[in-house]
Design an enzyme around this catalytic site. Structure first.
Site, PDB file in Angstrom:
ATOM      1  CG  HIS A 235      -2.174  -1.102   1.089  1.00 30.93           C
ATOM      2  ND1 HIS A 235      -2.706  -1.205  -0.076  1.00 30.93           N
ATOM      3  CD2 HIS A 235      -2.244  -1.996   1.923  1.00 30.93           C
ATOM      4  CE1 HIS A 235      -3.592  -2.277   0.307  1.00 30.93           C
ATOM      5  NE2 HIS A 235      -3.068  -2.726   1.376  1.00 30.93           N
ATOM      6  NE  ARG A 297       0.930  14.373   3.053  1.00 30.31           N
ATOM      7  CZ  ARG A 297       0.876  13.614   2.155  1.00 30.31           C
ATOM      8  NH1 ARG A 297       1.423  14.037   0.923  1.00 30.31           N
ATOM      9  NH2 ARG A 297       0.257  12.366   2.276  1.00 30.31           N
TER      10      ARG A 297
HETATM   11  P1  ADP Z   1      -3.479   5.751   3.633  1.00 28.49           P
HETATM   12  O1  ADP Z   1      -4.112   6.919   4.251  1.00 28.49           O
HETATM   13  O2  ADP Z   1      -2.852   4.740   4.785  1.00 28.49           O
HETATM   14  O3  ADP Z   1      -2.498   5.970   2.452  1.00 28.49           O
HETATM   15  P2  ADP Z   1      -5.619   4.983   1.854  1.00 28.49           P
HETATM   16  O4  ADP Z   1      -7.065   4.754   2.545  1.00 28.49           O
HETATM   17  O5  ADP Z   1      -5.145   6.211   1.091  1.00 28.49           O
HETATM   18  O6  ADP Z   1      -4.636   4.581   3.034  1.00 28.49           O
HETATM   19  O7  ADP Z   1      -5.424   3.565   0.931  1.00 28.49           O
HETATM   20  C1  ADP Z   1      -3.956   3.337   0.621  1.00 28.49           C
HETATM   21  C2  ADP Z   1      -4.059   2.452  -0.539  1.00 28.49           C
HETATM   22  O8  ADP Z   1      -4.621   1.181  -0.316  1.00 28.49           O
HETATM   23  C3  ADP Z   1      -4.612   2.544  -1.884  1.00 28.49           C
HETATM   24  O9  ADP Z   1      -3.842   3.339  -2.803  1.00 28.49           O
HETATM   25  C4  ADP Z   1      -5.139   1.233  -2.291  1.00 28.49           C
HETATM   26  O10 ADP Z   1      -3.956   0.817  -2.962  1.00 28.49           O
HETATM   27  C5  ADP Z   1      -5.345   0.732  -1.238  1.00 28.49           C
HETATM   28  N1  ADP Z   1      -6.939   0.593  -1.094  1.00 28.49           N
HETATM   29  C6  ADP Z   1      -7.505   1.618  -0.443  1.00 28.49           C
HETATM   30  N2  ADP Z   1      -8.797   1.428  -0.172  1.00 28.49           N
HETATM   31  C7  ADP Z   1      -9.131   0.344  -0.856  1.00 28.49           C
HETATM   32  C8  ADP Z   1     -10.315  -0.329  -1.214  1.00 28.49           C
HETATM   33  N3  ADP Z   1     -11.568  -0.111  -0.801  1.00 28.49           N
HETATM   34  N4  ADP Z   1     -10.101  -1.581  -2.246  1.00 28.49           N
HETATM   35  C9  ADP Z   1      -9.068  -1.952  -2.611  1.00 28.49           C
HETATM   36  N5  ADP Z   1      -7.899  -1.504  -2.230  1.00 28.49           N
HETATM   37  C10 ADP Z   1      -7.944  -0.144  -1.469  1.00 28.49           C
END
Ligand code: ADP
Length: 617
Positions: A235, A297
């Site tokens: 991630h 940001r």
């Molecule tokens: P963080 O704030 O920790 O970065 P995010 O909510 O932005 O977390 O999610 C990080 C990553 O996780 C995303 O870029 C994607 O790859 C994966 N991800 C997040 N939500 C989903 C979802 N509902 N289904 C599949 N993958 C997801």
């Protein structure tokens, strides 16, 4: 315009901000911890203020010290960069209360987007599509499980206060839900001090699409198109590009307009990113792209947007913070070509991406690309901060041109003795799915070993290096043309190997030169080659199986017992260092001869944790 700016950050982003500020005639002030006194960002700034010890929570994360440094140095404004205090609404408020200019959005905008559940609720009100899921107050395990069952598996449990890929658990089936919930809550409580979670449908073939937005204090908001950051490891983004492959004009218009609506809903001022997740199982479709979160940001990957729009986003930030309107209107912005960025980390892919620390005796990156870095040859990579040491950004008329330029630059890099992921990045850029622009966030996890760079240099590279190393002089006793082959024994990163180098020797211009060691660089990786006899290292001794702590940290688990048989690659100990967990594994099949690691214990770099005795073969 602001006359003097303090940059509350370090590394590449501090250097990047200093560069633009200087070009605008703004006086720059760096801050630094004791560990960073010799850093590039300190030398590049006009002024620098020490803000405390190495640990970030005693320096870069202490708002009062940063505000005091700004006051002491006469800075008018503070740019937080990314990470550290950049999304801390209370700090933004303190900066304003101290009579300083905050280069960023209003504290209320940061707060509105700070928690994932509240942000999603607000976006639903603003008519922005959000991922289907449960955002409720009722946090009992029974209710959460019932909601997950109703959404349908797989689901994702996310800490509402989460970030940086932490505090997320994917759950494949109902019977795994409660265990995953418990471990997610534990991580959320320890990392964010808040164990509340939300549940989302896990999107199939997910692609990470995000839109750069910009607002000013006069009510204008524009977007600067999208980026695709689908190539991720655990991630975390690895390679980012703009525009997104396969995005047609209508889909782009729809997602970028949704991003502008999202920014307007929170009165957004400055640079921000709206992150979306797309179900790309049938390509990018406007009705299958959902809001995930907003980052209030500047992003690590902002340079790809700069490349395709020809704009300097830090300059935009400084103008907007000074009260000027946005430099351009929406219809003055257009996409020019394609840009791809790779994040270069000081880490060792062959050791499970363990961070690698030490002095950069060699640090040369390939040419033809933009390089944003905070280090140079001679810099020390310490265990205290994020291991990202540089970003390489290629821009070309087509995606393929940018991809090739980036792969070439990484291929040509020479970094030693600190290990990097450059070889891994080259493999990723050359992967058929990436070449085709068909990447989802699970690619790296699925490919696993398939993306691992070669363990050894090619035979040709070895032969050439061996010939350079020993020269003809070392083989005075041989008659070259009489011998059917000239081979020698060498140490490659400490491992004994035989190299056949007769042919390569014939090409060496000055064969009498005899060197102590040479660096071999190939495919983004670097190895050290030394003549075997010059080192006097005992081979195959007990020291071979010594598993040492590669950096200071805390042992969080010991997975083996003394006397236990272990297989090569088997996990022995889990170490927590540089904010991440790392597995230390058995170097070969054998028996645990000595076990010194204790769960909970603090260790320094080089501490013997486990010693493995090689199995008789
Ligand atoms: P963080 O704030 O920790 O970065 P995010 O909510 O932005 O977390 O999610 C990080 C990553 O996780 C995303 O870029 C994607 O790859 C994966 N991800 C997040 N939500 C989903 C979802 N509902 N289904 C599949 N993958 C997801």
């Amino acid at each position: 315009m602001i006359a003097s700016l303090l940059i509350a950050n370090r590394g590449e982003i501090a250097c990047r901000i200093i560069r633009t500020a200087r070009s605008m005639g703004i006086h720059t002030v760096a801050v630094y911890s004791d560990a960073d006194a010799q850093s590039l960002h300190v030398r590049e700034a006009d002024d620098a203020v020490n803000i405390g010890p190495a640990a970030a929570r005693e320096s870069y994360l202490v708002g009062e010290r940063i505000i005091a440094a700004a006051k002491a140095s006469g800075a008018e404004a503070i740019h937080p960069g990314y990470g550290f205090l950049s999304e801390n609404a209370d700090f933004a408020q303190d900066v304003a209360d101290a009579g300083l200019v905050w280069v960023g959005p209003k504290p209320d905008s940061i707060r509105a987007m700070g928690l994932k559940d509240a942000a999603k609720a607000r976006m639903i009100d603003a008519g922005v599509p959000v991922t289907p899921g449960y955002l409720g107050e009722d946090q009992t395990p029974e209710r959460l499980k019932a909601e997950a069952d109703a959404i349908g598996y797989p689901v994702l449990i996310k800490a509402v206060a989460g970030g940086g890929g932490k505090g997320m658990r994917q759950v494949e089936a109902g019977d795994q839900f409660l265990d995953a919930l418990q471990s997610c809550r534990r991580e959320a409580a320890s990392s964010f001090g808040d164990d509340r979670v939300l549940i989302e449908k896990y999107i199939a073939s997910p692609r990470h699409i995000e839109v750069q937005v910009f607002g000013d204090a006069h009510g204008n908001v524009v977007h600067l198109f999208e980026r695709d950051c689908s190539l991720q490891r655990r991630h975390q983004k690895v390679i980012e590009e703009a525009p997104a492959p396969g995005m047609d004009a209508a889909t782009r218009a729809s997602v970028c307009e949704a991003a502008v609506r999202a920014a307007k809903a929170v009165d957004y001022v400055g640079a921000g990113t709206i992150e979306f997740i797309a179900d790309a199982s049938e390509g990018l479709r406007a009705d299958r792209i959902w809001f995930m979160e907003m980052n209030t940001r500047l992003q690590v990957e902002h340079p790809v947007t700069e490349a395709i729009t020809g704009q300097d986003l830090v300059e935009w930030q400084l103008r907007v913070a000074s009260g000027e309107p946005l430099p351009l209107t929406q219809d003055q912005l257009a996409i020019d070509g394609h840009a791809i960025e790779a994040r270069l980390y000081a880490e060792d892919p062959a050791k499970g991406f363990l961070p690698s620390i030490g002095t950069l005796e060699a640090f040369e990156l390939g040419e033809g690309v933009r390089v944003d870095t905070g280090v140079e040859q001679g810099s020390v990579i310490s265990p205290y901060y994020d291991p990202m040491i540089a970003k390489l950004i290629a821009h070309g008329p087509t995606r393929e041109a940018a991809r090739e330029a980036l792969a070439d630059a990484l291929d040509d890099s020479v970094v030693w003795p600190v290990r990097t992921n450059a070889g891994f990045l080259v493999e990723a850029l050359d992967h058929p799915a990436f070449v085709a622009g068909d990447v989802d966030t699970g690619l790296i996890a699925r490919e696993g070993e398939g993306l691992m760079p070669a363990a050894h240099p090619s035979d040709d590279a070895l032969a050439e290096a061996a010939a350079v190393l020993v020269g003809e002089g070392a083989f005075a006793g041989f008659r070259l043309n009489a011998a059917p082959r000239v081979a020698g024994r060498f140490l490659l990163d400490g491992e004994t190997i035989e190299i056949d180098f007769a042919e390569a020797l014939a090409d060496i211009a000055a064969p009498e030169v005899t060197l102590e060691s040479v660096l071999i660089s190939e495919g983004g990786q670097t190895w050290l080659l030394t003549p075997w006899r010059a080192t006097g290292v005992a081979q195959g001794g007990a020291a071979d199986g010594a598993v040492l702590s590669p950096m200071p940290g805390r042992i969080i688990a010991v997975d083996v017992a003394a006397g236990q048989q272990v297989a090569k690659g088997q996990k022995l100990v889990t170490l927590e260092a540089m904010k991440m967990e790392h597995s230390l594994v058995a170097p070969f099949d054998g028996t645990v001869a000595e076990l010194r690691a204790e769960a909970g214990g603090q260790v320094t770099e080089g501490t013997l944790l486990v010693s493995v005795e090689r199995a008789e073969s």
